[in-house]
Design a protein around this motif. Structure first.
Motif, PDB file in Angstrom:
ATOM      1  N   LEU A 104       3.700   1.953   5.144  1.00 14.53           N
ATOM      2  CA  LEU A 104       4.864   2.628   5.685  1.00 14.53           C
ATOM      3  C   LEU A 104       6.085   2.325   4.823  1.00 14.53           C
ATOM      4  O   LEU A 104       6.078   1.406   4.010  1.00 14.53           O
ATOM      5  N   GLY A 105       7.126   3.087   5.044  1.00 11.37           N
ATOM      6  CA  GLY A 105       8.408   2.805   4.425  1.00 11.37           C
ATOM      7  C   GLY A 105       8.347   2.643   2.927  1.00 11.37           C
ATOM      8  O   GLY A 105       8.222   3.597   2.188  1.00 11.37           O
ATOM      9  N   ARG A 106       8.350   1.428   2.475  1.00  6.66           N
ATOM     10  CA  ARG A 106       8.478   1.169   1.047  1.00  6.66           C
ATOM     11  C   ARG A 106       7.131   1.024   0.350  1.00  6.66           C
ATOM     12  O   ARG A 106       7.024   0.338  -0.664  1.00  6.66           O
ATOM     13  N   GLY A 107       6.112   1.675   0.872  1.00  7.19           N
ATOM     14  CA  GLY A 107       4.816   1.656   0.223  1.00  7.19           C
ATOM     15  C   GLY A 107       4.478   3.007  -0.360  1.00  7.19           C
ATOM     16  O   GLY A 107       4.877   4.041   0.148  1.00  7.19           O
ATOM     17  N   LYS A 108       3.727   2.998  -1.449  1.00 10.21           N
ATOM     18  CA  LYS A 108       3.341   4.255  -2.067  1.00 10.21           C
ATOM     19  C   LYS A 108       2.181   4.849  -1.286  1.00 10.21           C
ATOM     20  O   LYS A 108       1.423   4.156  -0.599  1.00 10.21           O
ATOM     21  N   LEU A 109       2.025   6.167  -1.416  1.00  8.40           N
ATOM     22  CA  LEU A 109       0.934   6.884  -0.792  1.00  8.40           C
ATOM     23  C   LEU A 109      -0.103   7.267  -1.839  1.00  8.40           C
ATOM     24  O   LEU A 109       0.247   7.669  -2.952  1.00  8.40           O
TER      25      LEU A 109
END
Lengths: 111, 113
Positions: free
Chosen positions: B96-101
């Motif tokens: 979530l948030g500050r993570g890459k997809l």
């Protein structure tokens, strides 16, 4: 709420040139991520910015660089453009533990 | 390493029929899973997300998805498709948030009359 906005919507550049793409995040979001989506493929993560620093980076060469401004907006710069850089460039914004919202993208064509 | 597989590149479905899109993932930690939809030349719109809790999640436009940890799957379903559902659908895994997809390659859905 304008959501995530990107400019320009379309761009045509010549090989070897440089390009700058811009992104304004959704209101209240402090994190901006950039993705490259080649035709017929899923988006690929380029890098992510928050607190004005690059925090994560995908498998892209140094020709791809970025910046985040104090108002959280962001730029993606690509130097020495190659034909293979032709793609839809997507900006996504998010905040701490919430999901990412995407802009409409910038279609870059390199000729 | 994280990865997402969408086995079906292209699906054709009749209007009013049911739709199921498959997604399998590989992720080292607790996965956060998403389905996005993309109309031609457009950006990505979030359909639904799974963070934790109930494994059957409801999204927008009448879509739902079921998280099955034992099968590492997060399949998307809709009981009755409309012509406006014709689009490309992407499954993604990440933080979530500050993570890459990490996205799958997508499934193109065509709706016939």
């Amino acid at each position: 709420d304008a959501g995530v906005t990107q400019s320009p919507t379309h761009l045509i550049k010549t090989r070897g040139q440089q390009v700058t793409l811009r992104c304004s995040p959704k209101s209240g979001h402090d994190t901006v991520s950039w993705y490259q989506q080649a035709l017929g493929q899923g988006p690929q993560f380029i890098f992510q910015y928050y607190e004005e620093e690059e925090r994560q980076r995908g498998n892209f060469p140094d020709r791809f660089s970025g910046h985040q401004f104090p108002n959280y907006s962001s730029e993606l710069n690509v130097n020495a453009l190659l034909l293979g850089d032709s793609a839809l460039y997507l900006c996504a914004s998010s905040w701490t533990d919430r999901e990412a919202f995407f802009g409409q993208g910038t279609r870059l064509t390199v000729v | 390493a994280q990865s997402v597989t969408q086995p079906d590149i292209h699906i054709t479905v009749s209007e009013g029929a049911s739709l199921e899109l498959r997604c399998n993932y590989s992720y080292g930690a607790t996965p956060y899973l998403f389905w996005y939809v993309q109309s031609p030349g457009q950006g990505l719109q979030l359909l639904l997300k799974y963070f934790s809790g109930d494994t059957l999640v409801q999204g927008i436009k009448g879509f739902e998805a079921e998280f099955k940890r034992s099968q590492s799957s997060f399949n998307l379903r809709k009981p009755s498709v409309h012509w406006s559902d014709a689009a490309e659908y992407f499954c993604a895994v990440g933080a979530l948030g500050r993570g890459k997809l990490q996205f799958g390659a997508g499934t193109q859905v065509v709706v016939t009359p």
